[in-house]
Design an enzyme around this catalytic site. Structure first.
Site, short mmCIF file in Angstrom:
data_model
loop_
_atom_site.label_atom_id
_atom_site.label_comp_id
_atom_site.label_asym_id
_atom_site.label_seq_id
_atom_site.Cartn_x
_atom_site.Cartn_y
_atom_site.Cartn_z
N ASP A 6 0.87 -1.18 0.00
CA ASP A 6 0.00 0.00 0.00
C ASP A 6 0.90 1.23 0.00
O ASP A 6 2.09 1.14 0.28
CB ASP A 6 -0.90 -0.01 1.26
N SER A 7 0.28 2.37 -0.27
CA SER A 7 1.02 3.63 -0.22
C SER A 7 1.46 3.97 1.20
O SER A 7 2.32 4.81 1.38
CB SER A 7 0.12 4.74 -0.74
N CYS A 69 -3.67 -0.94 -2.05
CA CYS A 69 -3.93 0.47 -2.34
C CYS A 69 -4.89 0.61 -3.53
O CYS A 69 -4.62 0.06 -4.61
CB CYS A 69 -2.60 1.14 -2.66
N GLU A 149 -6.36 9.52 9.58
CA GLU A 149 -5.02 9.38 10.15
C GLU A 149 -4.87 10.18 11.44
O GLU A 149 -4.04 9.85 12.29
CB GLU A 149 -3.97 9.77 9.10
N CYS A 181 -11.18 3.26 -0.96
CA CYS A 181 -9.90 3.76 -0.43
C CYS A 181 -9.61 2.98 0.84
O CYS A 181 -10.54 2.69 1.62
CB CYS A 181 -10.02 5.25 -0.12
N THR A 182 -8.34 2.67 1.04
CA THR A 182 -7.96 1.85 2.20
C THR A 182 -8.48 2.40 3.53
O THR A 182 -8.75 1.63 4.46
CB THR A 182 -6.42 1.77 2.29
N HIS A 183 -8.57 3.71 3.63
CA HIS A 183 -8.90 4.33 4.92
C HIS A 183 -10.40 4.33 5.25
O HIS A 183 -10.78 4.48 6.40
CB HIS A 183 -8.45 5.80 4.92
N1 DGL Z 1 -3.97 3.91 0.09
C1 DGL Z 1 -4.55 4.95 -0.71
C2 DGL Z 1 -5.72 4.37 -1.52
O1 DGL Z 1 -6.34 3.44 -1.10
C3 DGL Z 1 -5.02 6.12 0.14
C4 DGL Z 1 -3.90 6.99 0.66
C5 DGL Z 1 -3.10 7.60 -0.47
O2 DGL Z 1 -3.59 8.50 -1.16
O3 DGL Z 1 -1.98 7.16 -0.66
O4 DGL Z 1 -6.01 4.87 -2.56
#
Ligand code: DGL
Length: 276
Positions: A6-7, A69, A149, A181-183
């Protein structure tokens, strides 16, 4: 091992589901915290980073790759499959689309995600391939990532921003919403409250875990190559106390983050370690 990247730390929402569904298999995670976020970056940059992240995982023993991600899944999957044709690569978009198509009643699906994910148009393309009569509307909600976050899960500001983010989709009459999105799974209660109880939420973490599980059941030749055990490893390209705190939030318990050692891999050295 099952390699997941992931990022940053957000992909731990996917790891949590993989652990639940695939207990017994060792997981190797790489979060590119030194270069997060990906969602604001160009497809070319995300592809370049995704290739390096995958190389890191393969170098450290991963036999299959899960792109946790959404931004990377949206723009880099094809490039990764071309680059690593022998490696099974899973991403979060396709299983989410399949689930959304199963649960939609009226054929009107909403997707929220980063700018990179939404502007890629990947959801529209995938749905058009499988069910051209179904409509898909996307909205980028980049503010939700920093709110999560910071741990602002129940603040009135967060509720207001979620509400605003969903207005354009509600106006289209969506009955299904993909948390692209992961979050976002961490914000499920607020998102559900603002979307309304008639809107079904699709959590990609659950869907991709199920897909990997099914794949391993039917591919013993790959399953046999995967290491077993509970000693999972979670690497990050930059390590701070704040990342550890966020990791706890995503996993629901304390997890140990390991700093990817710049000496460990020639692949990561010129990139993650450029500043040192
Ligand atoms: N992990 C990214 C996603 O799911 C979210 C955070 C980022 O922008 O890197 O797209």
């Amino acid at each position: 091992m099952i390699g997941v990247f992931d990022s940053g730390i957000g992909g731990l929402t996917i790891v949590r589901e993989l652990w639940r569904k695939l207990s017994g298999y060792r997981l190797l995670y790489f979060g590119d915290t030194a270069r997060t976020p990906y969602g604001t970056k160009s497809p070319e940059t995300i592809i370049a980073y995704a290739i390096q992240d995958t190389e890191f995982l393969l170098e450290h023993g991963a036999k299959i790759i899960v792109i946790a991600c959404h931004s990377a899944s949206s723009v880099a999957t094809e490039a990764l499959r071309r680059r690593f044709p022998e490696v099974p690569i899973f991403e979060v978009v396709t299983p989410s689309v399949k689930k959304a198509l199963q649960v939609t009643r009226k054929g009107v699906i909403g997707v929220i995600g980063t700018r990179a994910t939404i502007s890629s148009g990947i959801y529209q393309r995938k749905v058009a391939e499988l069910a051209p009569e179904v409509k898909v509307y996307g909205n980028a909600c980049p503010l939700l990532v920093p709110l999560v976050e910071e741990g602002w899960l129940k603040k009135p500001e967060t509720r207001r921003i979620v509400k605003k983010c969903l207005i354009p989709l509600k106006m289209r009459g969506i009955d299904t919403l993909v948390l692209g999105c992961t979050h976002y799974p961490v914000l499920k209660p607020v998102i559900q409250a603002k979307a309304g109880k008639r809107v079904t939420l699709v959590d990609p973490a659950e869907e991709v875990a199920e897909e990997v599980f099914r794949y391993l059941e039917t591919h013993p030749e790959i399953r046999e190559t995967l290491a077993r055990g509970e000693d999972h490893a979670i690497y990050v390209s930059d390590l701070t106390e704040a990342f550890e705190k966020v990791a706890r939030l995503f996993m629901g318990r304390r997890v140990k983050l390991l700093k990817a050692d710049c000496e460990m891999s020639h692949v990561i050295k010129p990139n993650f370690c450029a500043a040192s």
